[in-house]
Design a protein around this motif. Structure first.
Motif, PDB file in Angstrom:
ATOM      1  N   TRP A 142     -49.790 -31.749  -2.572  1.00 39.05           N
ATOM      2  CA  TRP A 142     -50.311 -30.773  -3.477  1.00 39.05           C
ATOM      3  C   TRP A 142     -51.043 -29.561  -2.676  1.00 39.05           C
ATOM      4  O   TRP A 142     -50.817 -28.427  -3.253  1.00 39.05           O
ATOM      5  CB  TRP A 142     -51.667 -31.744  -3.939  1.00 39.05           C
ATOM      6  CG  TRP A 142     -52.641 -31.178  -4.921  1.00 39.05           C
ATOM      7  CD1 TRP A 142     -52.703 -29.801  -5.339  1.00 39.05           C
ATOM      8  CD2 TRP A 142     -53.355 -31.914  -5.933  1.00 39.05           C
ATOM      9  NE1 TRP A 142     -53.594 -29.841  -6.533  1.00 39.05           N
ATOM     10  CE2 TRP A 142     -53.973 -30.974  -6.619  1.00 39.05           C
ATOM     11  CE3 TRP A 142     -53.984 -33.109  -6.093  1.00 39.05           C
ATOM     12  CZ2 TRP A 142     -55.132 -31.157  -7.757  1.00 39.05           C
ATOM     13  CZ3 TRP A 142     -54.738 -33.648  -6.902  1.00 39.05           C
ATOM     14  CH2 TRP A 142     -55.376 -32.684  -7.739  1.00 39.05           C
ATOM     15  N   MET A 181     -51.634 -30.711   7.033  1.00 40.29           N
ATOM     16  CA  MET A 181     -51.091 -30.696   5.461  1.00 40.29           C
ATOM     17  C   MET A 181     -49.714 -30.799   5.672  1.00 40.29           C
ATOM     18  O   MET A 181     -48.997 -31.401   4.599  1.00 40.29           O
ATOM     19  CB  MET A 181     -51.565 -29.485   4.812  1.00 40.29           C
ATOM     20  CG  MET A 181     -53.211 -29.795   4.429  1.00 40.29           C
ATOM     21  SD  MET A 181     -53.483 -31.266   3.406  1.00 40.29           S
ATOM     22  CE  MET A 181     -54.908 -31.835   4.529  1.00 40.29           C
ATOM     23  N   PHE A 229     -57.445 -28.961  -6.164  1.00 34.85           N
ATOM     24  CA  PHE A 229     -57.210 -29.436  -4.987  1.00 34.85           C
ATOM     25  C   PHE A 229     -58.655 -29.792  -4.021  1.00 34.85           C
ATOM     26  O   PHE A 229     -58.796 -30.832  -3.480  1.00 34.85           O
ATOM     27  CB  PHE A 229     -56.201 -28.722  -3.963  1.00 34.85           C
ATOM     28  CG  PHE A 229     -56.081 -29.112  -2.604  1.00 34.85           C
ATOM     29  CD1 PHE A 229     -55.203 -30.206  -2.248  1.00 34.85           C
ATOM     30  CD2 PHE A 229     -56.794 -28.735  -1.724  1.00 34.85           C
ATOM     31  CE1 PHE A 229     -54.990 -30.694  -0.928  1.00 34.85           C
ATOM     32  CE2 PHE A 229     -56.695 -29.226  -0.218  1.00 34.85           C
ATOM     33  CZ  PHE A 229     -55.743 -30.547   0.107  1.00 34.85           C
ATOM     34  N   THR A 269     -49.609 -37.479  -1.261  1.00 34.54           N
ATOM     35  CA  THR A 269     -49.934 -36.529  -2.362  1.00 34.54           C
ATOM     36  C   THR A 269     -50.818 -35.277  -1.962  1.00 34.54           C
ATOM     37  O   THR A 269     -50.897 -34.230  -2.313  1.00 34.54           O
ATOM     38  CB  THR A 269     -50.769 -37.299  -3.477  1.00 34.54           C
ATOM     39  OG1 THR A 269     -49.926 -38.452  -3.926  1.00 34.54           O
ATOM     40  CG2 THR A 269     -50.991 -36.414  -4.653  1.00 34.54           C
ATOM     41  N   GLN A 270     -51.804 -35.439  -0.814  1.00 35.28           N
ATOM     42  CA  GLN A 270     -52.530 -34.406  -0.564  1.00 35.28           C
ATOM     43  C   GLN A 270     -51.903 -33.530   0.176  1.00 35.28           C
ATOM     44  O   GLN A 270     -52.069 -32.117  -0.174  1.00 35.28           O
ATOM     45  CB  GLN A 270     -53.760 -34.948   0.478  1.00 35.28           C
ATOM     46  CG  GLN A 270     -54.667 -34.052   0.618  1.00 35.28           C
ATOM     47  CD  GLN A 270     -55.912 -34.496   1.647  1.00 35.28           C
ATOM     48  OE1 GLN A 270     -55.812 -35.789   2.079  1.00 35.28           O
ATOM     49  NE2 GLN A 270     -56.742 -33.735   1.961  1.00 35.28           N
ATOM     50  N   LYS A 273     -60.712 -32.325  -5.632  1.00 41.68           N
ATOM     51  CA  LYS A 273     -60.159 -33.490  -5.946  1.00 41.68           C
ATOM     52  C   LYS A 273     -60.360 -34.145  -4.401  1.00 41.68           C
ATOM     53  O   LYS A 273     -60.651 -35.318  -4.120  1.00 41.68           O
ATOM     54  CB  LYS A 273     -58.545 -33.540  -5.912  1.00 41.68           C
ATOM     55  CG  LYS A 273     -57.843 -34.702  -5.631  1.00 41.68           C
ATOM     56  CD  LYS A 273     -57.980 -36.040  -6.877  1.00 41.68           C
ATOM     57  CE  LYS A 273     -57.239 -37.026  -6.455  1.00 41.68           C
ATOM     58  NZ  LYS A 273     -57.205 -37.963  -7.126  1.00 41.68           N
ATOM     59  N   TYR A 274     -60.236 -33.423  -3.106  1.00 43.92           N
ATOM     60  CA  TYR A 274     -60.330 -33.936  -1.933  1.00 43.92           C
ATOM     61  C   TYR A 274     -61.600 -33.718  -1.086  1.00 43.92           C
ATOM     62  O   TYR A 274     -61.754 -34.045   0.023  1.00 43.92           O
ATOM     63  CB  TYR A 274     -58.999 -33.328  -1.007  1.00 43.92           C
ATOM     64  CG  TYR A 274     -57.905 -34.227  -1.859  1.00 43.92           C
ATOM     65  CD1 TYR A 274     -57.618 -35.421  -1.426  1.00 43.92           C
ATOM     66  CD2 TYR A 274     -56.911 -33.485  -2.358  1.00 43.92           C
ATOM     67  CE1 TYR A 274     -56.243 -36.080  -2.042  1.00 43.92           C
ATOM     68  CE2 TYR A 274     -55.733 -34.150  -2.965  1.00 43.92           C
ATOM     69  CZ  TYR A 274     -55.572 -35.402  -2.786  1.00 43.92           C
ATOM     70  OH  TYR A 274     -54.517 -35.786  -3.201  1.00 43.92           O
TER      71      TYR A 274
END
Length: 163
Positions: free
Chosen positions: A20, A7, A157, A16-17, A160-161
């Motif tokens: 975020w 990350m 988060f 973005t990941q 979304k992922y």
């Protein structure tokens, strides 16, 4: 641990990941600290004090266009603990800076100050450091909002992922 490193690399690359994830972690840490502090203040004992001044005042430089001006609330009060007189200026652990059009939030905050019939105010003070005090302590709704703010970025988060 490798997940955190991955990350971090994504964040450094501007993905973005990664950004975020680290923003969510930062929010979680800051809000958790705030949450613990808010809960601790709920156990501070009260005493009665004299309110000398409480008002909404201009925050920052004076601006020519009124609606662009920011405001904050300010108080000055005195209270006694174990025979020692203290002065306080903090209204609440929640520090608000409001725009000209949102000053009503500050006025509502000031209306929450508990007053007695003889004009005194309830002052909540830190028993370990009596010179630290507030006129308003965090309520259940405020604590719930802080908890929600701390968790939402990580929850969003995850959805979304990973869902």
């Amino acid at each position: 641990m490798t997940y955190f490193q991955d990350m971090w690399q994504l964040a450094i690359q501007g993905e973005t990941q990664g950004v975020w994830f680290w923003a969510a972690i930062y929010t979680l840490i800051v809000c958790t600290y705030s949450l613990v502090f808010q809960i601790r203040t709920r156990y501070w004992p009260p005493t009665l004090g004299e309110l000398n001044d409480i008002r909404v005042k201009r925050f920052g430089p004076k601006v020519l266009i009124t609606y662009q001006q920011d405001y904050t609330s300010k108080a000055f009060y005195q209270y006694e603990v174990s025979g020692v007189t203290y002065e306080g200026t903090r209204i609440s652990p929640w520090v608000f800076v409001a725009s000209h059009n949102a000053r009503f939030v500050l006025e509502k905050q000031m209306a929450s100050v508990q007053r007695t019939t003889d004009g005194k105010v309830k002052v909540f003070y830190n028993p370990n450091n009596p010179q630290k005090s507030y006129l308003i302590i965090a309520g259940r709704i405020g604590i719930a909002i802080t908890l929600l703010i701390s968790a939402l970025p990580l929850i969003s988060f995850y959805f979304k992922y990973y869902v």
